[in-house]
Design an enzyme around this catalytic site. Structure first.
Site, PDB file in Angstrom:
ATOM      1  N   ARG A 258       0.670  -1.161  -0.064  1.00 38.76           N
ATOM      2  CA  ARG A 258       0.021  -0.012  -0.034  1.00 38.76           C
ATOM      3  C   ARG A 258       0.912   1.057   0.022  1.00 38.76           C
ATOM      4  NH1 ARG A 258      -0.712   4.610   3.618  1.00 38.76           N
ATOM      5  NH2 ARG A 258      -3.341   5.120   3.349  1.00 38.76           N
ATOM      6  N   ASP A 260       1.687   4.983   0.275  1.00 41.64           N
ATOM      7  CA  ASP A 260       1.162   5.942   1.113  1.00 41.64           C
ATOM      8  C   ASP A 260       1.299   7.277   0.437  1.00 41.64           C
ATOM      9  OD1 ASP A 260       0.064   7.388   3.900  1.00 41.64           O
ATOM     10  OD2 ASP A 260       2.135   8.180   3.410  1.00 41.64           O
ATOM     11  N   HIS A 263      -0.059  11.050  -3.947  1.00 42.33           N
ATOM     12  CA  HIS A 263      -0.019  12.494  -4.859  1.00 42.33           C
ATOM     13  C   HIS A 263       1.019  13.418  -4.260  1.00 42.33           C
ATOM     14  CE1 HIS A 263      -2.606  11.956  -1.081  1.00 42.33           C
ATOM     15  NE2 HIS A 263      -2.021  13.197  -0.676  1.00 42.33           N
ATOM     16  N   GLU A 297      -2.697   4.908  -2.403  1.00 36.42           N
ATOM     17  CA  GLU A 297      -3.290   6.164  -1.490  1.00 36.42           C
ATOM     18  C   GLU A 297      -3.402   7.416  -2.126  1.00 36.42           C
ATOM     19  OE1 GLU A 297      -4.095   8.354   2.636  1.00 36.42           O
ATOM     20  OE2 GLU A 297      -2.259   7.760   1.867  1.00 36.42           O
ATOM     21  N   ASP A 322     -11.587   7.433  -1.122  1.00 44.80           N
ATOM     22  CA  ASP A 322     -12.183   8.034   0.115  1.00 44.80           C
ATOM     23  C   ASP A 322     -13.479   8.700   0.167  1.00 44.80           C
ATOM     24  OD1 ASP A 322      -9.757   7.513   1.522  1.00 44.80           O
ATOM     25  OD2 ASP A 322      -8.827   9.619   1.309  1.00 44.80           O
ATOM     26  N   ASP A 323     -14.009   8.760  -0.969  1.00 48.79           N
ATOM     27  CA  ASP A 323     -15.475   9.424  -1.360  1.00 48.79           C
ATOM     28  C   ASP A 323     -16.425   8.535  -0.862  1.00 48.79           C
ATOM     29  OD1 ASP A 323     -14.122  11.390  -2.657  1.00 48.79           O
ATOM     30  OD2 ASP A 323     -15.268  11.494  -4.472  1.00 48.79           O
ATOM     31  N   HIS A 325     -16.250   6.544   1.914  1.00 52.31           N
ATOM     32  CA  HIS A 325     -16.069   6.698   3.362  1.00 52.31           C
ATOM     33  C   HIS A 325     -16.857   8.106   3.488  1.00 52.31           C
ATOM     34  CE1 HIS A 325     -14.486   8.689   6.866  1.00 52.31           C
ATOM     35  NE2 HIS A 325     -14.873   7.591   7.640  1.00 52.31           N
ATOM     36  N   VAL A 394     -10.203   7.455  11.351  1.00 50.19           N
ATOM     37  CA  VAL A 394     -10.237   7.413  12.766  1.00 50.19           C
ATOM     38  C   VAL A 394      -9.196   8.168  13.699  1.00 50.19           C
ATOM     39  CG1 VAL A 394     -10.406   5.797  14.736  1.00 50.19           C
ATOM     40  CG2 VAL A 394     -11.451   5.113  12.615  1.00 50.19           C
TER      41      VAL A 394
END
Length: 601
Positions: A258, A260, A263, A297, A322-323, A325, A394
């Site tokens: 994954r 991180d 971008h 990500e 993310d949209d 979520h 979170v």
């Protein structure tokens, strides 16, 4: 192997050291154990320095001394037993793997469980995770994603402040412990994903600048100077990070990385770093005969990260989306501060995410004050990783409060059904499956007091736009770390047990009805009627999902006629109060209906 960066032992008990240090005019290898000795390193050109030491066993410790100045750890150290400032240690790479027949899990079958090694168990080690693998497999998890484990300062950290990219965190159990965890996961049929950070390094113990131009002033990131992927000497930087990825893939048998915040990886070169990374890891996967995925990500809503390279993309296999979520969170909690102000479009906006993967595909974003996103043409739904909770959503709340402390029990089940019955790749955050109430709070263990105060100040400023109540937990306090530990015993109690059983049932449905994991966009019909979101899988057997976001019961729509109920989240079986066979759907509930025979799992 002797051409790999770092210290590599050979069968004849020699040890080769290879360092990239174009800033140096002289480099010495400083052995500090089992003997104290300074050894000149040979300059092989283009900034590479090499040394060979005969008869050096695993466990030997060393520094590099550049231009006769102070000793610093190896940037490609395999182990830092004394932390980020201490000597590097030569590691024995041999390990008895038992996963010879392991070829990986297809991406369409991924159900990801994200965990933080330090707080998943009281022990906070790789070894302590192993006894939990069977229960995760029984839940329906197929892939475990661990947050970054490269060496960070102290014993408490999320991992994104890591500096020793090849060194496995000493307090977690080091490289041997990590290999045992990966091997055990494969024995249980679970894929392993490692979260890696290729966009910045932490501030404490970051010695890369002592060796070469790893960073550039041309670009900035939220965490400081960007890494130099496209400027002078960038070949050495790119090699360092690509070799790191191959190290996890080859030596530790990871199934995916994954990546991180991609971008923040700035690169305008002809062959972007991410494209080269994909090419090299794909070639290695062919050699190893094992599946290997890159999961990016990014918050850009840019499909180029997952488009194939022949269509101008970077070729990553999937990306966090993310949209999904954000829309779900706003629908369930009503929060509209900060970036949540972009997601007040109700069920119609959430329906768009189900259809396309993004809520923003070029529309104006009020929060960003600019147009945002692009259409997701030529992408597959399985390429979008979605969740109701993850470490960011979170942990980057002011007090780290989970969804279980923000909404009622029925809403937790509704959120679970949305995620696990979507055609996307689902991700759960550790403890979510039984409604863990403990927060997940940001934690650091820096030795620099000024740096600690800067972190505290930064956390306070970060939450200003959300106007949340309460005080920001002290990231440096051990109590913050302890508060964030899971209490696994809750899974056997009351509604926690009911929720766990509900998650297990949802994942069984996902396995049984293959139309969910084999669907493409054209196979999914998404409609909205009032407070109901309806999703119909048109592949045989036809499957209909009805999600109620209303505050009171609603009569079933006519489109549900001819379907039989497979699951009702509001029934007594799952801790609800809805009567069996009712012709309505309860508030904050999910119905799963079918009018065909289930396909084989």
């Amino acid at each position: 192997m002797q051409d790999c960066l770092g210290a590599v032992r050979t069968p004849d008990s020699s040890c080769y050291f290879l360092l990239w240090a174009p800033n140096a005019t002289e480099v010495q290898l400083h052995l500090v154990s089992p003997r104290d000795e300074l050894i000149p390193m040979e300059n092989n050109g283009r900034g590479y320095y090499r040394a060979k030491v005969a008869g050096l066993s695993a466990g030997a410790r060393y520094f590099y001394r550049v231009n006769g100045q102070s000793d610093v750890p190896d940037p490609a150290s395999r182990f830092q037993p004394e932390g980020v400032h201490g000597p590097s240690q030569v590691v024995e790479a041999k390990f008895t793997w038992t996963d010879k027949g392991w070829y990986g899990v297809p991406l369409r079958d991924y159900v990801i469980y994200e965990l933080h090694v330090g707080t998943f168990t009281a022990e906070g080690t790789f070894e302590a995770i192993i006894p939990h693998l069977a229960e995760l497999k029984g839940l329906g998890i197929t892939a475990i994603e661990i947050m970054p484990v490269n060496q960070f300062p102290g014993r408490r950290n999320w991992g994104y402040d890591g500096v020793g990219l090849f060194a496995v965190q000493n307090s977690y159990g080091g490289p041997e412990g990590l290999k045992r965890l990966v091997n055990a996961a494969h024995e249980h049929g679970l894929a392993m994903i490692l979260d890696v950070v290729y966009n910045h390094l932490g501030p404490e113990g970051n010695y890369l600048g002592s060796f070469g131009p790893y960073f550039t002033q041309t670009y900035k990131t939220p965490w400081g100077p960007a890494l130099n992927f496209d400027g002078p000497h960038s070949d050495g930087v790119r090699r360092f990070f690509i070799e790191n990825a191959l190290y996890w893939q080859t030596e530790f048998h990871f199934d995916a990385l994954r990546l991180d915040a991609v971008h923040a990886i700035r690169d305008i070169g002809a062959l972007p770093f991410l494209s080269e990374l994909k090419q090299k890891t794909a070639a290695r996967a062919e050699e190893l005969n094992r599946r290997f995925f890159l999961i990016a990500e990014t918050d850009l809503n840019a499909p180029r990260f997952i488009l194939p390279q022949n269509l101008g993309g970077y070729g990553c296999d999937a990306q966090w989306a993310d949209d999904f979520h954000h829309c779900l969170h706003v629908l369930l909690t009503g929060e509209k501060r900060g970036y949540y102000e972009d997601y007040t479009g109700g069920l119609q906006q959430f329906a768009k995410v189900w259809r396309e993967g993004y809520a923003f595909t070029g529309e104006y974003s009020p929060y960003r004050k600019a147009k945002h996103g692009q259409p997701t043409d030529n992408t597959s739904v399985q390429q979008f990783v979605v969740c109701a909770q993850n470490h960011d959503q979170v942990g980057n709340r002011m007090t780290g409060d989970r969804l279980s402390s923000l909404v009622d029990f029925e809403s937790l089940k509704l959120a679970a059904a949305c995620v696990l019955l979507s055609p996307f790749t689902p991700l759960l955050f550790m403890g979510e499956e039984y409604g863990e109430p403990a927060p997940f709070q940001y934690m650091v263990d820096h030795g620099d007091k000024d740096l600690l105060e800067a972190v505290r100040k930064g956390r306070r400023e970060e939450f200003a736009s959300f106007i949340w109540n309460g005080d920001v937990p002290d990231p440096a306090s051990e109590a913050t770390f302890v508060r964030s530990r899971l209490n696994h015993s809750l899974r056997e109690k009351g509604n926690h047990q009911k929720l766990l059983q509900f998650y297990r049932k949802l994942l069984a449905i996902r396995r049984e009805y293959r139309c969910i994991t084999s669907a493409e966009k054209r196979d999914v019909l998404v409609t909205v009627e009032g407070d109901l979101l309806m999703v119909q899988y048109k592949i045989d057997p036809e499957l209909l999902l009805i999600f109620s976001f209303g505050s009171s019961p609603i009569a079933l729509p006519r489109s549900a006629e001819g379907f039989r109920v497979i699951l009702n989240s509001a029934s007594a079986e799952w801790g609800g109060t809805a009567p069996a066979g009712a012709k309505e759907i309860a508030a904050k509930a999910a119905l799963v209906l079918s009018r065909g025979a289930a396909s084989a799992s």
